[in-house]
Scaffold this motif. Structure first.
Motif, PDB file in Angstrom:
ATOM      1  N   LYS A   1       0.955  -1.096  -0.128  1.00  0.00           N
ATOM      2  CA  LYS A   1      -0.157   0.171   0.099  1.00  0.00           C
ATOM      3  C   LYS A   1       0.864   1.264  -0.186  1.00  0.00           C
ATOM      4  O   LYS A   1       0.671   2.239  -0.941  1.00  0.00           O
ATOM      5  CB  LYS A   1      -0.994   0.110   1.298  1.00  0.00           C
ATOM      6  CG  LYS A   1      -2.150   1.402   1.306  1.00  0.00           C
ATOM      7  CD  LYS A   1      -2.905   1.119   2.544  1.00  0.00           C
ATOM      8  CE  LYS A   1      -3.760   2.364   2.746  1.00  0.00           C
ATOM      9  NZ  LYS A   1      -4.445   2.399   3.826  1.00  0.00           N
ATOM     10  N   SER A   2       1.957   1.432   0.768  1.00  0.00           N
ATOM     11  CA  SER A   2       2.766   2.449   0.831  1.00  0.00           C
ATOM     12  C   SER A   2       3.630   2.743  -0.287  1.00  0.00           C
ATOM     13  O   SER A   2       3.989   3.692  -0.582  1.00  0.00           O
ATOM     14  CB  SER A   2       3.707   2.324   2.160  1.00  0.00           C
ATOM     15  OG  SER A   2       2.846   2.249   3.330  1.00  0.00           O
ATOM     16  N   LEU A   3       3.862   1.876  -1.134  1.00  0.00           N
ATOM     17  CA  LEU A   3       5.020   1.932  -2.401  1.00  0.00           C
ATOM     18  C   LEU A   3       4.280   1.635  -3.345  1.00  0.00           C
ATOM     19  O   LEU A   3       4.986   1.999  -4.642  1.00  0.00           O
ATOM     20  CB  LEU A   3       6.089   0.848  -2.145  1.00  0.00           C
ATOM     21  CG  LEU A   3       6.914   0.665  -0.734  1.00  0.00           C
ATOM     22  CD1 LEU A   3       7.664  -0.614  -0.793  1.00  0.00           C
ATOM     23  CD2 LEU A   3       7.594   2.065  -0.657  1.00  0.00           C
ATOM     24  N   ARG A   4       2.926   1.153  -3.479  1.00  0.00           N
ATOM     25  CA  ARG A   4       2.409   1.037  -4.917  1.00  0.00           C
ATOM     26  C   ARG A   4       2.517   2.235  -5.954  1.00  0.00           C
ATOM     27  O   ARG A   4       2.274   1.547  -7.227  1.00  0.00           O
ATOM     28  CB  ARG A   4       0.828   0.577  -4.853  1.00  0.00           C
ATOM     29  CG  ARG A   4       0.056   1.502  -4.186  1.00  0.00           C
ATOM     30  CD  ARG A   4      -1.413   0.969  -4.392  1.00  0.00           C
ATOM     31  NE  ARG A   4      -2.344   1.625  -3.169  1.00  0.00           N
ATOM     32  CZ  ARG A   4      -3.219   1.015  -2.819  1.00  0.00           C
ATOM     33  NH1 ARG A   4      -3.368  -0.109  -2.482  1.00  0.00           N
ATOM     34  NH2 ARG A   4      -3.954   1.580  -1.731  1.00  0.00           N
ATOM     35  N   ASN A   5       2.606   3.385  -5.599  1.00  0.00           N
ATOM     36  CA  ASN A   5       2.567   4.380  -6.463  1.00  0.00           C
ATOM     37  C   ASN A   5       3.856   4.508  -7.448  1.00  0.00           C
ATOM     38  O   ASN A   5       3.952   5.096  -8.407  1.00  0.00           O
ATOM     39  CB  ASN A   5       2.254   5.537  -5.895  1.00  0.00           C
ATOM     40  CG  ASN A   5       0.760   5.818  -5.660  1.00  0.00           C
ATOM     41  OD1 ASN A   5      -0.232   5.224  -6.173  1.00  0.00           O
ATOM     42  ND2 ASN A   5       0.365   6.529  -4.541  1.00  0.00           N
TER      43      ASN A   5
END
Length: 183
Positions: free
Chosen positions: A29-33
């Motif tokens: 969730k924190s890194l998906r972008n």
């Protein structure tokens, strides 16, 4: 093209809400972008053996292209260190992140022989400029002495000594995200 984060989970049950599932979901969730996140199911996590884990890791690594960041939680970190110190990996590794990992063979309570690192394993690791170690000082599952042993063997690593007794990091590990994003 996004860099890839390959997350290798811990031993033990890995269903939703178990094992490394909270930590891997937090990281994804924190890194998906910014990053492609890959978190394979490793074989027989409740009765792990190195050879099947090694084969699965090779399969996963062979699927990847470009720069990769490797994250290993608990047994997953031990497996990454063993694999990288004994096998060749042609991928450019931007960072290696080892979280709460046991140092097998450290004492009589930690003797899973097929996971024990070779003497001077650190001399056989590929050149990885960004190497991070994370461990809670008062952890009860994998004692802090394991972290200290890794930190001694890998003096070029950034050793993050965390307050508390987290092993599973049920609420995530913000400093890990910070370190990954800082590369």
């Amino acid at each position: 093209m996004k860099k890839t984060v390959l997350f290798i989970h811990s031993a033990g049950p890995q269903d939703q809400q178990q094992g490394s599932s909270h930590l891997s979901a937090y990281l994804e969730k924190s890194l998906r972008n910014t990053y492609q996140f890959v978190c394979p199911k490793m074989p027989a996590p409740e009765n792990p053996k190195y050879e099947p884990w090694k084969k699965q890791l090779e399969i996963e690594l062979n699927k990847l292209t470009g720069e990769v960041l490797l994250v290993g939680h608990s047994l997953g970190g031990s497996v990454l260190l063993k694999y990288l110190s004994e096998e060749s990996c042609n991928l450019p590794i931007s960072g290696l992140f080892i979280i709460a990992s046991p140092y097998w063979g450290l004492n009589e309570n930690w003797q899973l022989k097929d996971f024990i690192l070779q003497n001077n394993f650190e001399e056989n690791l590929p050149a990885i400029r960004n190497l991070f170690l994370y461990h809670s000082r008062n952890e009860e599952i994998v004692p802090f002495t394991h972290h200290k042993t890794y930190a001694e063997k890998l003096p070029h690593a950034t050793a993050r000594e965390l307050e508390g007794k987290e092993h599973l990091f049920l609420n995530g590990l913000p400093v890990l995200v910070y370190d990954i994003e800082g590369l």
